[in-house]
Motif scaffolding. Structure first.
Motif, mmCIF file in Angstrom:
data_model
loop_
_atom_site.group_PDB
_atom_site.id
_atom_site.type_symbol
_atom_site.label_atom_id
_atom_site.label_comp_id
_atom_site.label_asym_id
_atom_site.label_seq_id
_atom_site.Cartn_x
_atom_site.Cartn_y
_atom_site.Cartn_z
ATOM 1 N N LEU A 1 0.893 -1.418 0.132
ATOM 2 C CA LEU A 1 0.218 -0.025 -0.221
ATOM 3 C C LEU A 1 0.830 1.560 0.065
ATOM 4 O O LEU A 1 0.022 2.322 -0.726
ATOM 5 N N GLY A 2 1.975 1.457 0.608
ATOM 6 C CA GLY A 2 2.755 2.430 0.731
ATOM 7 C C GLY A 2 3.586 2.776 -0.660
ATOM 8 O O GLY A 2 3.804 3.368 -1.026
ATOM 9 N N ILE B 1 -0.319 7.920 -0.933
ATOM 10 C CA ILE B 1 -0.072 7.415 0.303
ATOM 11 C C ILE B 1 1.320 7.880 0.582
ATOM 12 O O ILE B 1 2.604 7.587 0.644
ATOM 13 N N HIS B 2 1.329 8.263 1.993
ATOM 14 C CA HIS B 2 3.052 9.475 2.639
ATOM 15 C C HIS B 2 3.110 7.944 3.403
ATOM 16 O O HIS B 2 4.726 7.618 3.393
ATOM 17 N N LEU C 1 -3.894 4.702 6.893
ATOM 18 C CA LEU C 1 -2.614 5.486 5.851
ATOM 19 C C LEU C 1 -3.185 7.101 6.049
ATOM 20 O O LEU C 1 -4.632 7.776 5.993
ATOM 21 N N TYR C 2 -1.851 7.513 5.360
ATOM 22 C CA TYR C 2 -1.863 9.218 5.988
ATOM 23 C C TYR C 2 -1.818 9.493 4.210
ATOM 24 O O TYR C 2 -0.550 8.579 3.462
ATOM 25 N N LEU D 1 -5.879 8.841 -1.146
ATOM 26 C CA LEU D 1 -6.017 8.378 -0.119
ATOM 27 C C LEU D 1 -7.239 6.674 -0.983
ATOM 28 O O LEU D 1 -7.045 5.308 -0.700
ATOM 29 N N THR D 2 -8.937 7.734 -0.951
ATOM 30 C CA THR D 2 -9.701 6.503 -1.615
ATOM 31 C C THR D 2 -9.408 5.173 -2.318
ATOM 32 O O THR D 2 -9.488 3.887 -2.524
ATOM 33 N N GLU D 3 -8.908 6.148 -3.561
ATOM 34 C CA GLU D 3 -9.168 5.783 -4.509
ATOM 35 C C GLU D 3 -7.674 4.516 -4.240
ATOM 36 O O GLU D 3 -7.972 3.807 -4.864
#
Lengths: 242, 324
Positions: free
Chosen positions: B251-252, B257-258, B269-270, B277-279
């Motif tokens: 995911l990173g 995504i930071h 997730l930030y 983020l949702t996408e």
């Protein structure tokens, strides 16, 4: 407003009777201690006991009223219930007077029991009017004195310890066990600054133990002591919550 | 003596010194009629001192305040007829029964003779204490004692209710019941002035919150506005079924995504924005053919707002009186 305050004084005193009259400090200092002293004096010298009765009645007033003040004020200070009373729509003075009346009623019950027993057992002659006129202001004076000293501390045991100072001072200086007339001049002057002297003299006259003296003066002096104790007590209580 | 107005409480420059130190330092605020107003702050912030001044238990060193239109210095006895106070400590009389305690308080509040017992029994029923009406206060559980203390404050149907740390020391069930009751009282029209150091409680109950730190109000606003003041990095939480072992690493690598952290069964997730983020989450889910069991955008909490706005350590806030 004054009607609300009067009504509240009655309700607070009534509540204190139901709540605190059987608490251990009230029984030990307000009932057991005076009764023990009276019995001790009687057993030591039954033939001279009659002379001591007025002083012992005065001592009963002193101990019973002040012992009850320590319970009704200091228990509530510790538990925070006094604050609850102060949050009600009544004046601080009404709360304090309610507490004082609680001590007066307890003192009256104790004093009445001791006085009636003494009169019946010893066959004393009583001027009931004089006796009532001297007992009522005395009950208020010593209940107010108790309130004044009790608001200075928080715990019941601290209050009882503090109260012992004026209690024992007055027992020895005010003619309870030793006549004021036989005291050295300095102590005699001191005795007449203390309210118990006037109670002892007034009760002596009511029971016919002495025929000199001025019962009106005794009553007036006792009445004057009431505000002397109540006003600073109210001030100190207000300061405690400042 | 009484001024009309829509404010239940108006405070201006209210100050209280103890031994030369300002426990409450020139605070100003207003509480509107019908509002639930929260006074939030760590222990020693001055919450209880403020309540004590507003309810006439102590005199202000400086400043003015009107409670229900009455000046607290000159008309507090009249105001007391119209407000109720629930102190922090449940301080009814141990030796009296639940009913006797309420009847005694009713006597002090001038409730007419024939209505005293009726009103007391009505409140005992409201608080589920009818079966315990003849039990001594000392024999009640802590929750029941608290409930009875609140009932005692409601006997005279007050327009304004001061609640000082109402849920301190209560178990979860009783605390929840009490919060519902506060809501209910407010719906019935009572203005509520609530002090608490429980952030979630203030968030749940209050229309507006004043945060008090070292005797001064540092911020006063609605809970939502307070949370919006927080500088916040957009974040989402998600749980996949199944959750791949390498989800955090994979995911990173997604766009936008930071950083990522694992929180129990979820990952947080930030990133740049919640839509990005949702996408990223949905793209990853469809690539790996994962079911999304839970997804939520993360908003700042009252805790975040409190810490950022006051700079007070959260642990200091959560310590109860007495150092517990």
């Amino acid at each position: 407003m004054w009607k609300d305050n009067l009504r509240s004084i009655y309700y607070i005193a009534l509540k204190d009777m139901r709540t605190y009259y059987l608490k251990a400090p009230a029984i030990s200092w307000g009932i057991v201690f005076p009764v023990a002293w009276i019995l001790a004096f009687y057993l030591r010298s039954p033939q001279d006991f009659k002379e001591l009765v007025p002083g012992l009645i005065a001592m009963t007033i002193l101990f019973s009223t002040t012992a009850m003040e320590a319970v009704v004020i200091n228990l509530e200070l510790r538990l925070g219930s006094l604050e609850r009373l102060l949050l009600a729509p009544i004046s601080l003075s009404a709360v304090l007077l309610g507490k004082i009346v609680g001590g007066v009623i307890f003192g009256f019950m104790m004093t009445a029991a001791i006085t009636v027993s003494s009169v019946l057992v010893l066959g004393l002659q009583v001027n009931i009017l004089h006796l009532v006129l001297i007992l009522i202001p005395s009950l208020f004076v010593f209940s107010s004195l108790g309130a004044l000293l009790c608001v200075l501390v928080k715990e019941v045991f601290e209050a009882q310890t503090l109260l012992n100072l004026p209690r024992f001072l007055m027992i020895f200086l005010c003619g309870v066990v030793y006549p004021v007339s036989a005291m050295p001049p300095v102590l005699k002057h001191l005795a007449y600054v203390l309210p118990l002297t006037y109670t002892v003299e007034g009760v002596q006259q009511s029971l016919g133990s002495v025929h000199s003296g001025n019962i009106i003066r005794d009553i007036l002096v006792l009445l004057a002591f009431i505000p002397i104790f109540i006003f600073p007590a109210a001030k100190l209580l207000a300061k405690k919550f400042a | 003596m009484k001024k009309d107005g829509a404010n239940a409480i108006s405070v201006s420059g209210l100050t209280k010194y103890y031994d030369g130190l300002a426990a409450v330092d020139s605070i100003d605020f207003e509480v509107k009629e019908g509002e639930v107003f929260g006074f939030l702050g760590p222990n020693g912030a001055g919450k209880t001192t403020t309540i004590r001044m507003l309810t006439g238990l102590s005199q202000p060193s400086d400043g003015t305040a009107q409670v229900l239109g009455y000046d607290i210095r000159t008309g507090i006895t009249f105001a007391k007829r119209e407000f109720g106070v629930v102190p922090e400590v449940s301080n009814l009389y141990d030796e009296l029964t639940a009913l006797e305690n309420l009847v005694f308080m009713a006597q002090l509040y001038r409730i007419p003779g024939d209505q005293k017992i009726k009103r007391a029994e009505e409140l005992l029923s409201t608080f589920g204490l009818s079966q315990r009406k003849d039990s001594r206060f000392s024999a009640l559980s802590r929750g029941m004692k608290r409930a009875l203390t609140i009932a005692a404050a409601l006997l005279h149907k007050p327009r304004l209710l001061f609640l000082d740390e109402p849920t301190v020391g209560l178990d979860v069930v009783n605390a929840r019941l009490l919060r519902s009751l506060i809501r209910e009282l407010n719906h019935q029209g009572a203005t509520i002035f609530l002090t608490t150091h429980y952030l979630e409680e203030a968030d749940f109950l209050c229309d507006r919150i004043a945060i008090l730190v070292r005797g001064s109000i540092v911020v006063l606003d609605t809970p939502d506005n307070l949370k919006q003041m927080v500088k916040w990095e957009p974040a989402c939480e998600v749980r996949f079924i199944p959750m791949p072992e390498k989800a955090i690493i994979e995911l990173g690598r997604q766009k936008g995504i930071h950083r990522i952290e694992k929180l129990g069964d979820n990952v947080r997730l930030y990133g740049e924005s919640v839509p990005l983020l949702t996408e990223a989450i949905f793209n990853y889910g469809s690539q790996k053919e994962l079911e999304i069991a839970f997804i939520n955008s993360v908003r700042p909490t009252m805790e975040d707002a409190f810490v950022q706005l006051t700079g007070v350590n959260l642990e200091a806030m959560l310590v109860e009186k007495g150092g517990r």
